[in-house]
Motif scaffolding. Structure first.
Motif, PDB file in Angstrom:
ATOM      1  N   SER A  45       3.494  17.097  -2.938  1.00 35.58           N
ATOM      2  CA  SER A  45       3.392  15.755  -2.359  1.00 35.58           C
ATOM      3  C   SER A  45       4.764  15.103  -2.249  1.00 35.58           C
ATOM      4  O   SER A  45       5.089  14.470  -1.238  1.00 35.58           O
ATOM      5  CB  SER A  45       2.468  14.878  -3.215  1.00 35.58           C
ATOM      6  N   LEU A  49      -0.993  12.730   0.936  1.00 36.90           N
ATOM      7  CA  LEU A  49      -1.110  11.339   0.483  1.00 36.90           C
ATOM      8  C   LEU A  49      -2.508  10.849   0.824  1.00 36.90           C
ATOM      9  O   LEU A  49      -3.072  11.232   1.858  1.00 36.90           O
ATOM     10  CB  LEU A  49      -0.059  10.459   1.166  1.00 36.90           C
ATOM     11  N   ASN A  50      -3.038   9.986   0.004  1.00 39.55           N
ATOM     12  CA  ASN A  50      -4.423   9.541   0.179  1.00 39.55           C
ATOM     13  C   ASN A  50      -4.526   8.377   1.171  1.00 39.55           C
ATOM     14  O   ASN A  50      -4.931   7.265   0.823  1.00 39.55           O
ATOM     15  CB  ASN A  50      -5.018   9.137  -1.174  1.00 39.55           C
ATOM     16  N   ARG A  83       0.824  -1.210   0.000  1.00 33.33           N
ATOM     17  CA  ARG A  83       0.000   0.000   0.000  1.00 33.33           C
ATOM     18  C   ARG A  83       0.861   1.263   0.000  1.00 33.33           C
ATOM     19  O   ARG A  83       0.586   2.218  -0.742  1.00 33.33           O
ATOM     20  CB  ARG A  83      -0.911  -0.024   1.230  1.00 33.33           C
ATOM     21  N   GLU A 123       4.085   5.863  -5.526  1.00 35.57           N
ATOM     22  CA  GLU A 123       3.952   5.967  -6.979  1.00 35.57           C
ATOM     23  C   GLU A 123       2.889   6.992  -7.362  1.00 35.57           C
ATOM     24  O   GLU A 123       3.054   7.754  -8.318  1.00 35.57           O
ATOM     25  CB  GLU A 123       3.604   4.604  -7.573  1.00 35.57           C
ATOM     26  N   GLU A 124       1.825   7.001  -6.602  1.00 36.01           N
ATOM     27  CA  GLU A 124       0.750   7.970  -6.843  1.00 36.01           C
ATOM     28  C   GLU A 124       1.263   9.388  -6.674  1.00 36.01           C
ATOM     29  O   GLU A 124       0.918  10.294  -7.443  1.00 36.01           O
ATOM     30  CB  GLU A 124      -0.402   7.684  -5.872  1.00 36.01           C
ATOM     31  N   ALA A 125       2.105   9.593  -5.668  1.00 38.55           N
ATOM     32  CA  ALA A 125       2.664  10.928  -5.426  1.00 38.55           C
ATOM     33  C   ALA A 125       3.620  11.334  -6.549  1.00 38.55           C
ATOM     34  O   ALA A 125       3.657  12.500  -6.965  1.00 38.55           O
ATOM     35  CB  ALA A 125       3.387  10.952  -4.084  1.00 38.55           C
ATOM     36  N   LYS A 126       4.395  10.367  -7.041  1.00 42.85           N
ATOM     37  CA  LYS A 126       5.347  10.662  -8.119  1.00 42.85           C
ATOM     38  C   LYS A 126       4.634  11.031  -9.417  1.00 42.85           C
ATOM     39  O   LYS A 126       5.090  11.895 -10.182  1.00 42.85           O
ATOM     40  CB  LYS A 126       6.256   9.454  -8.355  1.00 42.85           C
ATOM     41  N   GLN A 127       3.533  10.385  -9.689  1.00 50.13           N
ATOM     42  CA  GLN A 127       2.827  10.588 -10.947  1.00 50.13           C
ATOM     43  C   GLN A 127       1.809  11.722 -10.885  1.00 50.13           C
ATOM     44  O   GLN A 127       1.299  12.146 -11.917  1.00 50.13           O
ATOM     45  CB  GLN A 127       2.118   9.289 -11.360  1.00 50.13           C
ATOM     46  N   GLY A 128       1.525  12.205  -9.703  1.00 49.54           N
ATOM     47  CA  GLY A 128       0.524  13.248  -9.545  1.00 49.54           C
ATOM     48  C   GLY A 128       1.046  14.603  -9.969  1.00 49.54           C
ATOM     49  O   GLY A 128       2.254  14.826 -10.138  1.00 49.54           O
ATOM     50  N   ALA A 132       2.261   1.902  -3.393  1.00 51.54           N
ATOM     51  CA  ALA A 132       1.265   2.491  -4.290  1.00 51.54           C
ATOM     52  C   ALA A 132       1.088   3.981  -4.019  1.00 51.54           C
ATOM     53  O   ALA A 132       0.958   4.787  -4.956  1.00 51.54           O
ATOM     54  CB  ALA A 132      -0.068   1.756  -4.129  1.00 51.54           C
ATOM     55  N   LEU A 133       1.112   4.376  -2.751  1.00 51.08           N
ATOM     56  CA  LEU A 133       0.978   5.794  -2.406  1.00 51.08           C
ATOM     57  C   LEU A 133       2.176   6.599  -2.902  1.00 51.08           C
ATOM     58  O   LEU A 133       2.029   7.740  -3.369  1.00 51.08           O
ATOM     59  CB  LEU A 133       0.827   5.956  -0.888  1.00 51.08           C
TER      60      LEU A 133
END
Length: 517
Positions: A111, A257-258, A95, A101-106, A98-99
């Motif tokens: 973030s 972060l979500n 998890r 990676e989400e921050a890198k791609q956002g 995934a967070l």
């Protein structure tokens, strides 16, 4: 203690506390007085808990008094995460990846700036493990060192040759408990044998099967308690949810972060494991500020209070077999002295090693860690208020009540009494006193007028007797034999919180995993 409903409204209190939270992780440059390792509830290390336990000077005991028997009820030492918790940490690793990676791609560059560096590529220290829950080396050291202090404190009691009938060592069949008994025995009997450089000796550890061990694992055989716990666990989860929701909201705002509530629950568990087992406080623990740590600690303490402590009288009523065993051992020691039994023919210590589920109810039977006049309430088996929520202070703290290797010792002293010129006769029992030590610190007993040394007959009359009206078999095995009360205003408090949640439109995404002791 004021009911929770009369205090500052829950969300307003949380908002007040969280408003003081820094928008970035606290700087590590300046040392702070707050030490997260002291606020890990029942995952707290024993040495840390002892340092936190500020005790007044020990009561003076006359040099003419002699300790004639010792009862010990101890929890196992520091252990590794259980198999279920290891799986949870492995899931958390995925998890967090995934967070990240989400921050890198956002599109939010902030973030990445706020992203804690340790999260990048983080993996659980227990990855690949298929077994868990065993006593770790730190736990072995806790029990070994504890035994040496006990031996030093009660030198007169442990001065004779070992025999299993003189120094009885008992443990549950759970490996971490029996391993704790072995570690304690090695410390207690070091230098007493011929084995190895430490001159160790073999000793016996007795255990009963889980199905029949009603002294140390009474909760396994008590259907009434199992029904109570099954009924209460959802209520406890709902009590904890608002705090998890608000800490989650704070972390989302702080780190962009979500996080979900399940993420926060797992991160809090990771914080406790890192701080307790690995002495790491600058990773998962640093995600939370002091106010948030105190609130999360309170949720753990709340769970222990309701499911193992004063929150339901069945929690401690079912421990009657252990209480009887303790008193019986004292009675036998008094008779041995009265009849002038020679050394080596009677028991001097009964040493038991079990779990928090054993120690916490026993602590309740003794009436420790209560607020005000609550002792009279538990004697009448009346409901108690829940522990006060931070920032209010409270007596019931898992880090003090039941850290790893926590223990209650009941030392039986014999002091000079009236004699007939040959031996103490009818005043034998009246010359005996009980001293209770919690985590090696002498404590006063509310049921005995807050005395440090309680006359044995008074101990039986005021602390033990009120519980003797119950029968374990009837209490635990016959349908309808016991109807348990809820903590005061528990349902109304719960409805109050749920109403606030629904009005705010919150969705509960994750359930906190039960505290495993």
């Amino acid at each position: 203690m004021a009911p929770l409903g009369t205090r500052l409204p829950f969300l307003l209190l949380l908002a007040t506390l969280l408003a003081a939270a820094p928008l970035s992780p606290p700087a590590a440059a300046e040392p702070e007085l707050f030490d997260v390792r002291r606020h890990l509830s029942t995952v707290t290390r024993y040495d840390v808990a002892r340092e936190s336990n500020i005790v007044d000077a020990a009561p003076a005991i006359s040099d003419e008094c002699r300790v004639i028997h010792l009862n010990l009820v101890a929890r196992h030492g520091t252990r590794a995460p259980t198999k279920k918790r290891i799986k949870e940490l492995n899931t958390l690793s995925v998890r967090l990846g995934a967070l990240v990676e989400e921050a890198k791609q956002g599109s939010d560059s902030d973030s990445l700036k706020r992203l804690p560096s340790w999260m990048k590529g983080w993996e659980s220290r227990w990855k690949g493990r298929v077994k868990g829950g065993e006593l770790v080396s730190e736990g072995e050291e806790e029990l070994f060192s504890f035994a040496n202090r006990v031996k030093e404190r009660f030198q007169d009691l442990f001065d004779e040759e070992y025999h299993p009938d003189v120094y009885s060592i008992r443990a549950t069949q759970v490996p971490r408990a029996s391993a704790s008994a072995v570690a304690f025995g090695l410390g207690l009997l070091s230098g007493k044998g011929k084995l190895g450089a430490g001159k160790n000796r073999a000793f016996s550890v007795l255990s009963e099967s889980r199905a029949s061990d009603i002294c140390l694992r009474f909760f396994d055989s008590c259907k009434t308690y199992k029904d109570y716990r099954k009924r209460k666990e959802p209520d406890v989860d709902k009590q904890k949810e608002p705090i998890l929701e608000h800490v989650t909201s704070a972390l989302v705002n702080r780190y962009h972060l979500n996080f979900t509530t399940q993420d926060v629950s797992s991160l809090w568990f990771l914080c406790k494991q890192e701080a307790s087992l690995l002495n790491i406080t600058n990773q998962a623990c640093q995600l939370f500020n002091e106010a948030e740590v105190r609130l999360l600690e309170w949720t753990d303490d709340l769970e222990g209070f309701v499911l193992k402590g004063y929150g339901g009288s069945i929690n401690y009523k079912m421990e009657l077999p252990l209480l009887k065993d303790v008193v019986q051992s004292m009675e036998e020691a008094i008779i041995a002295k009265e009849e002038n039994y020679p050394d080596g023919t009677y028991e001097k210590a009964r040493l038991r090693f079990a779990h928090a589920e054993t120690l916490v109810p026993f602590t309740c039977l003794l009436g420790l860690f209560l607020e005000g006049s609550d002792f009279e309430k538990i004697q009448r088996e009346e409901p108690l208020d829940l522990p006060p929520m931070p920032p209010q202070t409270r007596n019931w703290m898992g880090a003090l009540v039941a850290p790893f290797a926590s223990n209650n010792m009941l030392a039986l002293y014999q002091c000079p009494g009236k004699t007939d010129g040959k031996k103490t006769s009818q005043d034998q029992k009246s010359s005996c006193f009980v001293q209770v030590l919690h985590n090696e610190a002498p404590v006063s007993m509310p049921g005995c007028g807050n005395k440090d040394l309680c006359p044995f007959e008074e101990f039986k009359e005021k602390i033990v007797k009120p519980h003797l009206k119950h029968d374990y078999n009837i209490l635990c095995k016959k349908p309808g034999a016991a109807v348990e009360e809820e903590p005061s205003s528990f349902s109304s408090k719960l409805n109050f919180f749920l109403d606030l949640i629904s009005r705010k439109g919150y969705r509960i995404k994750g359930q906190d995993v039960k505290t495993e002791l």
